[in-house]
Motif scaffolding. Structure first.
Motif, mmCIF file in Angstrom:
data_model
loop_
_atom_site.group_PDB
_atom_site.id
_atom_site.type_symbol
_atom_site.label_atom_id
_atom_site.label_comp_id
_atom_site.label_asym_id
_atom_site.label_seq_id
_atom_site.Cartn_x
_atom_site.Cartn_y
_atom_site.Cartn_z
ATOM 1 N N ASN B 53 -34.027 -7.360 84.440
ATOM 2 C CA ASN B 53 -32.602 -7.488 84.121
ATOM 3 C C ASN B 53 -31.932 -6.168 83.776
ATOM 4 N N ASP B 54 -32.551 -5.061 84.165
ATOM 5 C CA ASP B 54 -31.948 -3.750 83.948
ATOM 6 C C ASP B 54 -32.277 -2.846 85.124
ATOM 7 N N SER B 67 -31.081 -6.172 92.396
ATOM 8 C CA SER B 67 -31.185 -7.101 91.276
ATOM 9 C C SER B 67 -32.628 -7.054 90.787
ATOM 10 N N GLU B 69 -34.321 -9.839 88.672
ATOM 11 C CA GLU B 69 -34.360 -11.090 87.908
ATOM 12 C C GLU B 69 -35.780 -11.467 87.512
#
Lengths: 114, 113
Positions: B53-54, B67, B69
């Motif tokens: 998530n970064d 992305s 996730e």
């Protein structure tokens, strides 16, 4: 963008010759210097990760030295074999909060003729 | 076998289409990277992610998106805004420890016509 330079760009040697090539990198904020070997149709593979000034690393016939004060590293191959033919990449890691990113040189393409 | 997979090996697209390149690793590595290689040039960093998530932009992020996730997956989308998308794309991951080496996938060669 940091400047990492490798020389020569390409090199042709005969089997049995010893050879060496150079990687130059910024001498400030040094954190680590990586060497990778990239054979045709394969993925790059790590040879060495060097972190201290004066470091010398060896793997079989391949060795590397590091001078962080003047910003260069040498890769040596003793008694080159055809299977050493590959592109050799160096990559510089800067010691700051930019994370674990590497800046790669363009590589030295080595061809060893039997 | 532990490693990094990229699919497909070759990808062809028409200009103006977005395309997503897959990168999956089962090495349990936190950090993942996307590089681009053009003829006569070294690997250039597009995006990297140090944790789920970064992610951060690399040197040539314009026209690309990513992305993160899941820990295992770091897909790269080449958008129609990327002016010269034809290139060889390499994904890599790195284990814990700041001096750990990077492990590379086999790459995807994207051709946009």
């Amino acid at each position: 963008i940091l400047n990492v330079e490798q020389s020569p760009q390409s090199l042709h040697v005969q089997e049995g010759d010893s050879t060496n090539f150079t990687c130059s990198f910024p001498s400030s904020n040094f954190y680590a210097l990586h060497w990778y070997r990239w054979e045709t149709a394969k993925s790059p593979e790590a040879l060495f990760v060097m972190t201290l000034n004066g470091d010398e690393k060896k793997k079989g016939r391949i060795s590397a030295t590091l001078n962080t004060k003047e910003g260069y590293s040498y890769l040596y191959i003793k008694g080159s074999q055809p299977e050493d033919s590959a592109t050799y990449l160096c990559a510089f890691m800067r010691g700051e909060t930019s994370g674990s990113r590497l800046t790669f040189g363009e590589g030295t393409q080595l061809t060893v003729n039997p | 076998d532990g490693g990094i997979t990229q699919s497909p090996k070759y990808l062809f697209r028409k200009e103006g289409q977005n395309v997503t390149l897959s990168c999956e690793q089962n090495l349990n590595h936190d950090a993942m990277y996307w590089y681009r290689q053009d003829p006569g040039q070294g690997l250039r960093l597009i995006y990297y992610s140090q944790i789920v998530n970064d992610f951060q932009k690399g040197d040539i992020a314009e026209g690309y998106s990513v992305s993160r996730e899941k820990k295992e997956s770091f897909p790269l989308t080449v958008t129609s805004a990327q002016k010269n998308p034809t290139a060889f794309y390499l994904c890599a991951s790195r284990g814990s420890g700041f001096f750990s080496e990077q492990y590379f996938g086999p790459g995807t060669r994207l051709t946009v016509t």
